[in-house]
Scaffold this motif. Structure first.
Motif, short mmCIF file in Angstrom:
data_model
loop_
_atom_site.label_atom_id
_atom_site.label_comp_id
_atom_site.label_asym_id
_atom_site.label_seq_id
_atom_site.Cartn_x
_atom_site.Cartn_y
_atom_site.Cartn_z
N PRO A 5 0.83 -1.21 0.00
CA PRO A 5 0.00 0.00 0.00
C PRO A 5 0.87 1.26 0.00
N ALA A 6 0.35 2.30 -0.63
CA ALA A 6 0.99 3.60 -0.55
C ALA A 6 0.75 4.15 0.85
N VAL A 7 1.63 5.00 1.31
CA VAL A 7 1.54 5.56 2.67
C VAL A 7 1.45 7.07 2.60
N LEU A 8 0.46 7.64 3.28
CA LEU A 8 0.37 9.09 3.42
C LEU A 8 0.79 9.46 4.83
N LEU A 9 1.82 10.30 4.94
CA LEU A 9 2.36 10.74 6.22
C LEU A 9 1.76 12.10 6.57
N ILE A 10 1.20 12.20 7.78
CA ILE A 10 0.53 13.43 8.22
C ILE A 10 1.21 13.90 9.51
N HIS A 11 1.86 15.04 9.43
CA HIS A 11 2.65 15.56 10.56
C HIS A 11 1.77 16.11 11.68
N GLY A 12 2.39 16.39 12.80
CA GLY A 12 1.71 16.97 13.95
C GLY A 12 1.73 18.49 13.91
N ASN A 75 -6.52 4.89 -7.23
CA ASN A 75 -6.61 3.43 -7.34
C ASN A 75 -5.54 2.68 -6.55
N ARG A 76 -4.92 3.31 -5.60
CA ARG A 76 -3.89 2.65 -4.78
C ARG A 76 -4.49 2.31 -3.43
N ASP A 77 -4.12 1.14 -2.89
CA ASP A 77 -4.40 0.88 -1.49
C ASP A 77 -3.56 1.87 -0.70
N VAL A 78 -4.08 2.29 0.44
CA VAL A 78 -3.41 3.34 1.18
C VAL A 78 -3.41 3.05 2.68
N VAL A 79 -2.35 3.48 3.32
CA VAL A 79 -2.24 3.48 4.78
C VAL A 79 -1.98 4.92 5.19
N LEU A 80 -2.71 5.40 6.18
CA LEU A 80 -2.47 6.74 6.70
C LEU A 80 -1.65 6.63 7.97
N MET A 81 -0.64 7.46 8.08
CA MET A 81 0.24 7.45 9.25
C MET A 81 0.32 8.87 9.78
N GLY A 82 -0.13 9.07 11.02
CA GLY A 82 -0.12 10.41 11.59
C GLY A 82 0.61 10.46 12.92
N ASN A 83 1.18 11.62 13.19
CA ASN A 83 1.82 11.86 14.48
C ASN A 83 1.10 12.99 15.19
N SER A 84 0.80 12.80 16.47
CA SER A 84 0.15 13.81 17.31
C SER A 84 -1.14 14.28 16.64
N CYS A 117 -1.94 4.28 11.16
CA CYS A 117 -0.93 4.26 12.22
C CYS A 117 -1.02 5.58 12.95
N MET A 118 -1.24 5.52 14.25
CA MET A 118 -1.40 6.74 15.05
C MET A 118 -0.30 6.77 16.11
N PHE A 119 0.60 7.73 15.97
CA PHE A 119 1.71 7.86 16.91
C PHE A 119 1.51 9.11 17.78
N ASN A 120 1.73 8.95 19.08
CA ASN A 120 1.61 10.09 20.01
C ASN A 120 0.30 10.83 19.80
N CYS A 121 -0.77 10.06 19.68
CA CYS A 121 -2.07 10.63 19.33
C CYS A 121 -2.46 11.76 20.25
N GLY A 122 -2.81 12.90 19.64
CA GLY A 122 -3.23 14.09 20.39
C GLY A 122 -4.69 14.02 20.74
N VAL A 123 -5.08 13.10 21.61
CA VAL A 123 -6.48 12.94 21.99
C VAL A 123 -6.98 14.23 22.61
N GLY A 124 -8.18 14.64 22.22
CA GLY A 124 -8.81 15.82 22.81
C GLY A 124 -8.50 17.11 22.09
N LEU A 125 -7.70 17.06 21.03
CA LEU A 125 -7.39 18.29 20.32
C LEU A 125 -8.54 18.76 19.44
N ASN A 126 -9.51 17.91 19.23
CA ASN A 126 -10.64 18.29 18.38
C ASN A 126 -11.67 19.04 19.21
N SER A 127 -11.39 20.30 19.49
CA SER A 127 -12.27 21.10 20.34
C SER A 127 -13.00 22.18 19.56
N SER A 128 -13.11 21.98 18.26
CA SER A 128 -13.82 22.94 17.42
C SER A 128 -15.24 23.13 17.94
#
Length: 145
Positions: A5-12, A75-84, A117-128
């Motif tokens: 799978p292709a990987v999309l990296l999402i920064h903190g 058309n690619r399988d994908v994995v999302l990888m995020g930090n914080s 893949c969730m690294f150092n997940c910033g739980v609770g940041l969704n306070s919109s």
């Protein structure tokens, strides 16, 4: 390589795509096609603000990622990888939670998502919109906003 799978990296928060330079190298060596983007308002991306009608939120960034996947990972399988903060953005993108807030259709690529893949997940940041909740008095609302 095309079988992985292709990987999309999402920064903190406050980071950029350069955060992932070592990860990109390892994933590429393992046969993955790797993508990364700077979230709107961070890294080398544009930095519009409220005066431009933009309010940064998990939903806004999840929609940005969804459009990116649709346009660049066709058309690619994908994995999302995020930090914080990127973890929450990835989760919202994969689940489609963002679609109601930004009035977007459910992402067609969801069925091709093979993992998150969730690294150092910033739980609770969704306070919109938290200041609109009824438990806050006017002073608390002012301080929150």
């Amino acid at each position: 390589k095309r079988n992985n799978p292709a990987v999309l990296l999402i920064h903190g928060f406050g980071c950029s795509t350069t955060y992932w330079r070592e990860t990109t190298s390892v994933l590429t060596s393992a046969g993955h096609e790797v993508y990364a983007l700077d979230l709107l308002g961070q890294g080398q991306s544009a930095k519009p603000g409220r005066a431009d009608g933009i309010e940064y939120s998990i939903s806004l960034w999840a929609a940005q990622c969804s459009v990116y996947i649709t346009e660049n990972m066709k058309n690619r399988d994908v994995v999302l990888m995020g930090n914080s903060l990127g973890s929450l953005v990835a989760l919202s993108a994969v689940t489609g939670d963002f679609t109601a807030e930004v009035q977007a259709p459910p992402p067609a690529w969801q069925t091709r998502c093979k993992g998150i893949c969730m690294f150092n997940c910033g739980v609770g940041l969704n306070s919109s919109g938290i200041s609109k909740e009824p438990q806050w008095n006017p002073l608390q609302r002012f301080l929150i906003e």
